[in-house]
Write a protein that holds these residues in place. Structure first.
Motif, mmCIF file in Angstrom:
data_model
loop_
_atom_site.group_PDB
_atom_site.id
_atom_site.type_symbol
_atom_site.label_atom_id
_atom_site.label_comp_id
_atom_site.label_asym_id
_atom_site.label_seq_id
_atom_site.Cartn_x
_atom_site.Cartn_y
_atom_site.Cartn_z
ATOM 1 N N HIS A 46 0.841 -1.195 0.000
ATOM 2 C CA HIS A 46 0.000 0.000 0.000
ATOM 3 C C HIS A 46 0.878 1.248 0.000
ATOM 4 N N PRO A 47 0.451 2.321 -0.696
ATOM 5 C CA PRO A 47 1.252 3.554 -0.707
ATOM 6 C C PRO A 47 1.520 4.141 0.675
ATOM 7 N N LEU A 48 0.708 3.800 1.664
ATOM 8 C CA LEU A 48 0.912 4.326 3.010
ATOM 9 C C LEU A 48 1.947 3.533 3.804
ATOM 10 N N GLY A 49 2.551 2.508 3.188
ATOM 11 C CA GLY A 49 3.697 1.860 3.810
ATOM 12 C C GLY A 49 3.452 0.536 4.494
ATOM 13 N N PHE A 50 2.285 -0.066 4.305
ATOM 14 C CA PHE A 50 2.032 -1.368 4.902
ATOM 15 C C PHE A 50 1.677 -2.370 3.812
ATOM 16 N N ARG A 125 -8.237 8.440 -6.684
ATOM 17 C CA ARG A 125 -9.097 7.497 -7.396
ATOM 18 C C ARG A 125 -8.293 6.230 -7.664
ATOM 19 N N SER A 126 -8.788 5.106 -7.177
ATOM 20 C CA SER A 126 -8.084 3.830 -7.319
ATOM 21 C C SER A 126 -8.876 2.901 -8.221
ATOM 22 N N ASP A 127 -8.158 2.146 -9.069
ATOM 23 C CA ASP A 127 -8.843 1.182 -9.919
ATOM 24 C C ASP A 127 -8.418 -0.234 -9.539
ATOM 25 N N VAL A 131 -3.800 0.936 -9.647
ATOM 26 C CA VAL A 131 -3.269 2.259 -9.983
ATOM 27 C C VAL A 131 -4.040 3.314 -9.198
ATOM 28 N N ASP A 132 -3.297 4.177 -8.478
ATOM 29 C CA ASP A 132 -3.894 5.282 -7.740
ATOM 30 C C ASP A 132 -3.661 6.572 -8.519
ATOM 31 N N ASP A 133 -4.746 7.224 -8.894
ATOM 32 C CA ASP A 133 -4.691 8.493 -9.613
ATOM 33 C C ASP A 133 -4.935 9.610 -8.603
ATOM 34 N N MET A 202 0.314 6.496 -8.949
ATOM 35 C CA MET A 202 1.138 5.528 -8.239
ATOM 36 C C MET A 202 0.625 4.135 -8.556
ATOM 37 N N VAL A 203 1.544 3.209 -8.792
ATOM 38 C CA VAL A 203 1.179 1.826 -9.078
ATOM 39 C C VAL A 203 1.543 0.968 -7.866
ATOM 40 N N ARG A 204 0.579 0.267 -7.332
ATOM 41 C CA ARG A 204 0.816 -0.574 -6.157
ATOM 42 C C ARG A 204 1.554 -1.848 -6.558
ATOM 43 N N GLN A 205 2.556 -2.206 -5.775
ATOM 44 C CA GLN A 205 3.327 -3.417 -6.043
ATOM 45 C C GLN A 205 2.624 -4.625 -5.425
#
Length: 229
Positions: A46-50, A125-127, A131-133, A202-205
């Motif tokens: 997650h982009p927030l680090g978890f 906006r997340s799909d 991908v987070d826009d 941002m693209v989530r791994q």
């Protein structure tokens, strides 16, 4: 066939401490299925680090396992959470049970201050592809820290949709939570950013099956350790 999570456990656990045991059982059952490969899912950075393990989704409700800090296997990403997690608000209300460790839930007071702003509000906006826009809005605000609630293993905390906050995990420590989210119509995920910040993506791994299983086994070992109730 996997056993679905009983959403009523979250509702009961808010007011009845003995119901927390049911949430621990649900978390342990899901983790055991993930660790053994009986439940096919992939942890997401997650982009927030978890790390997020999406356990279940049913309409406007969903259950996830969140793994913070040193509980994340080294190959899955950085061991420490970000030094300054972004201030954000959810489009959904949450009820979260801490499985182990300590989670600081810092509420943030945000005021509309277009004349002397410190931040701009961004819409996220997340799909389904991960991908987070992140889009800048016209809202210019100021913010200051509000009350912080520290929640430890065996305790519950709740947060309504639309309330700005940030989660704080002590550096070098670890934590995991089992979380129920319930979407609310007309709400958007929001984040605070620079006044003159621009939109970006941002693209989530995504972790592979082996990494996800190792994460589940790590969390299972921690849950088995003594924790306050």
């Amino acid at each position: 066939m996997r056993k679905p999570v009983d959403y009523r456990l979250f509702e009961r656990a808010v007011d009845r401490s003995e119901a927390v045991a049911g949430l621990f059982d649900a978390a342990t059952s899901a983790l055991d299925e993930i660790a053994s490969g009986r439940r096919e899912l992939h942890a997401v950075r997650h982009p927030l680090g978890f790390l997020c393990l999406p356990v279940e989704r049913d309409g406007d409700r969903g259950v996830c396992l969140h793994v913070f800090g040193a509980g994340i296997p080294r190959e899955a990403g950085p061991e420490a959470a970000p030094a300054a997690p972004p201030v954000h608000s959810h489009s959904w209300e949450l009820t979260s049970c801490v499985l182990y460790g300590s989670v600081g839930n810092l509420r943030v007071q945000v005021r509309e201050r277009p004349e002397v702003p410190t931040h701009r509000v961004f819409e996220v906006r997340s799909d389904p592809a991960g991908v987070d826009d992140i889009r800048p809005t016209s809202r210019l605000v100021s913010c200051e820290p509000g009350p912080e609630q520290t929640v430890v293993g065996g305790e519950i905390y709740t947060l309504p949709a639309g309330e700005f906050h940030t989660s704080v995990i002590p550096r070098g420590s670890s934590a995991a939570t089992l979380l129920l989210g319930r979407s609310r119509p007309g709400r958007f995920d929001l984040s605070l950013g620079p006044v003159h910040g621009r939109g970006h993506r941002m693209v989530r791994q995504t972790c592979d099956a082996a990494q996800t299983a190792r994460t589940a086994r790590t969390v299972l070992r921690r849950i088995d350790a003594p924790h306050p109730r």
